[in-house]
Design an enzyme around this catalytic site. Structure first.
Site, PDB file in Angstrom:
ATOM      1  N   TYR A  41      -2.067  -0.586  10.997  1.00 19.03           N
ATOM      2  CA  TYR A  41      -2.200  -1.243   9.686  1.00 19.03           C
ATOM      3  C   TYR A  41      -0.982  -0.955   8.813  1.00 19.03           C
ATOM      4  O   TYR A  41      -0.312  -1.876   8.319  1.00 19.03           O
ATOM      5  CB  TYR A  41      -3.482  -0.777   8.974  1.00 19.03           C
ATOM      6  CG  TYR A  41      -3.469  -1.071   7.480  1.00 19.03           C
ATOM      7  CD1 TYR A  41      -3.534  -2.381   7.008  1.00 19.03           C
ATOM      8  CD2 TYR A  41      -3.364  -0.038   6.540  1.00 19.03           C
ATOM      9  CE1 TYR A  41      -3.494  -2.658   5.636  1.00 19.03           C
ATOM     10  CE2 TYR A  41      -3.328  -0.304   5.184  1.00 19.03           C
ATOM     11  CZ  TYR A  41      -3.392  -1.612   4.728  1.00 19.03           C
ATOM     12  OH  TYR A  41      -3.343  -1.886   3.383  1.00 19.03           O
ATOM     13  N   THR A  70       0.819  -1.205   0.000  1.00 21.32           N
ATOM     14  CA  THR A  70       0.000   0.000   0.000  1.00 21.32           C
ATOM     15  C   THR A  70       0.860   1.266   0.000  1.00 21.32           C
ATOM     16  O   THR A  70       2.001   1.242   0.460  1.00 21.32           O
ATOM     17  CB  THR A  70      -0.903  -0.011   1.258  1.00 21.32           C
ATOM     18  OG1 THR A  70      -1.532   1.255   1.390  1.00 21.32           O
ATOM     19  CG2 THR A  70      -0.107  -0.276   2.535  1.00 21.32           C
ATOM     20  N   ASP A  71       0.269   2.370  -0.453  1.00 17.63           N
ATOM     21  CA  ASP A  71       0.974   3.661  -0.385  1.00 17.63           C
ATOM     22  C   ASP A  71       1.058   4.172   1.056  1.00 17.63           C
ATOM     23  O   ASP A  71       1.831   5.078   1.357  1.00 17.63           O
ATOM     24  CB  ASP A  71       0.295   4.703  -1.287  1.00 17.63           C
ATOM     25  CG  ASP A  71      -1.169   4.968  -0.943  1.00 17.63           C
ATOM     26  OD1 ASP A  71      -1.723   4.316  -0.032  1.00 17.63           O
ATOM     27  OD2 ASP A  71      -1.771   5.846  -1.598  1.00 17.63           O
ATOM     28  N   GLU A  72       0.250   3.573   1.948  1.00 17.72           N
ATOM     29  CA  GLU A  72       0.235   4.081   3.336  1.00 17.72           C
ATOM     30  C   GLU A  72       1.560   3.871   4.051  1.00 17.72           C
ATOM     31  O   GLU A  72       1.812   4.505   5.077  1.00 17.72           O
ATOM     32  CB  GLU A  72      -0.901   3.420   4.133  1.00 17.72           C
ATOM     33  CG  GLU A  72      -2.249   3.727   3.550  1.00 17.72           C
ATOM     34  CD  GLU A  72      -3.404   3.548   4.534  1.00 17.72           C
ATOM     35  OE1 GLU A  72      -3.159   3.368   5.732  1.00 17.72           O
ATOM     36  OE2 GLU A  72      -4.555   3.597   4.072  1.00 17.72           O
TER      37      GLU A  72
END
Ligand code: NAD
Ligand code: DAU
Length: 359
Positions: free
Chosen positions: A161, A136-138
């Site tokens: 997360y 993910t980009d997170e």
């Protein structure tokens, strides 16, 4: 005839990916879907393809070494496409441990099994194997008003997360650096489209609006996400599997930055237009349902992905613009109310009460 092991294939992106691949390659590939069917996994998502002879579902946890080992012992796996994860930020804030278990330990178990199955006695790996870790980009943290996430952007995760996803990326990178393990990592922005569980913003807004429930907008509603239609993500993964350079990470994004409040208002307006005049629900759907609520803890302000590398090296570009994608998505939810009902019975109501009702 390649065999793909897809983990988490009964979830939102995994099921869209499996459908995309079987539609594209027909009987030229075999897919094994390993999924433990958490609240987010749903075999209804794969109803149209479950009868196919080249598709097999195995119910199992990626943290379970015996099950994962058995999959590699019983099948000649050519590609691992690793989606299985706990994926919802709000849940990770309430229960971080489940995220560490599946996202970190589960990835470690899969890596070890693939490494063992693919390494040759004299060193190196059997040709043409690949492990694609879907991330993910997170992991990059949060942007201010300007700038983009590049593959070289340092990791700075903020939620349990994203921290667990960052840790899993690091495990994959460690296998690449230590063993020259044949892997790619993809870091994608926010997906939307059919079969997304209505705990995530877009399906939640559709569901609440249709049921005349308040639509919770966290904080000031000005957080920005970069939205990508899920089929474009599936296409990107296929292209990285085919053409991505081994050991590389690729960012995937839609160049579709929107504030949350823009998204919410757009959906409400589309629903008002799409519902038949006679539909009773039309009366209660309006922007008045929008309700600002307490902000998410540690809420990342802005995500925006630079997809230059995947475009230049792999030749990927998104096909679906946001205006088209969001209309298709709203239409899909209107046409699949039984699917929504199926998953919003039981625990879902309790979850909503705890998480969303005007905290
Ligand atoms: P999802 O929550 O819809 O689906 C996750 C799937 O994994 C479910 O089918 C679930 O049953 C399965 N699963 C969970 N724990 C498991 C375990 N221990 N063993 C086996 N299966 C298990 O998630 P999603 O939105 O489809 O995301 C898929 C992947 O893509 C995740 O790795 C996520 O981090 C990543 N991702 C998601 C987005 C997004 O916008 N949704 C964006 C970028 C990356
Ligand atoms: O960026 C990729 C990530 O996108 C994925 O890695 C995650 O798996 C996926 O869940 C998604 O994370 P977000 O937290 O960005 O998605 P979510 O749909 O939960 O929230 C989108 C934005 O909307 C976020 O700023 C929080 C806000 N929000 C969300 C919900 C559920 C609201 O304002 N109200 C809500 O009710």
């Amino acid at each position: 005839m390649r065999t793909y092991l897809v983990t988490g294939g009964a979830g939102f992106i995994g099921s869209n990916f499996i459908r995309f691949m079987l539609e594209k390659y027909k009987f030229d590939i075999t897919i094994i879907n390993l999924d433990s069917l958490t609240y987010a996994g749903n075999l209804q998502n794969l109803k149209e393809i479950e009868h196919l002879g080249n598709y097999t579902f195995i119910k199992g946890d990626i943290c379970d070494k015996k099950i994962v080992q058995a999959v590699f012992d019983n099948h000649e796996i050519d590609r691992v496409v690793h989606f299985a994860a706990e994926s919802h930020v709000d849940r990770s804030i309430k229960d971080p441990e489940a995220f560490v278990k599946t996202n970190v330990l589960g990835t470690a178990v899969l890596l070890a099994a693939a490494n063992k199955a693919w390494c040759k006695p004299g060193g190196g790996y059997t040709e043409n194997k690949k492990f694609l870790h879907v991330s993910t980009d997170e992991v990059y943290g949060s942007l201010g008003a300007e700038g983009y996430f590049y593959e070289s952007t340092p990791y700075s995760p903020h939620s349990p997360y994203s921290a667990s996803k960052a840790a899993s990326d690091m495990l994959v990178k460690s296998y690449i650096d230590t063993y020259k393990f044949p892997a790619n990592i993809t870091n994608c922005s926010n997906n939307y489209g059919p079969y997304q569980f209505p705990e995530k913003l877009i399906p939640l807004v559709i569901h609440n609006a249709l049921n005349g429930k308040k639509i919770p907008v966290y904080g000031d509603g000005l957080n920005v996400r970069d939205w990508l239609y899920v089929e474009d993500h599936a296409k990107a993964i296929d292209m990285v599997l085919e053409n991505g350079r081994l050991f590389e990470s690729y960012n995937i994004g839609g160049h579709n930055e929107k504030t949350n409040i823009e998204i919410v208002k757009t959906i409400v307006d589309i629903l008002c237009k799409m519902l038949d005049k006679e539909d009773k629900r039309k009366k209660h759907i309006s922007r008045d349902l929008i309700t600002y609520v307490e902000d998410r803890k540690g809420h990342d302000r802005r995500y925006a992905i630079a997809s230059d590398k995947i475009k230049a090296e792999v030749g990927w570009h998104p096909d679906t613009c946001f205006d088209e994608g969001i209309r298709k998505t709203v239409r899909w939810y209107l046409d699949h109310e039984e699917w929504v009902e199926g998953i919003t019975s039981g625990d879902y109501q309790k979850y909503c009460e705890e998480m969303y009702v005007l905290r």
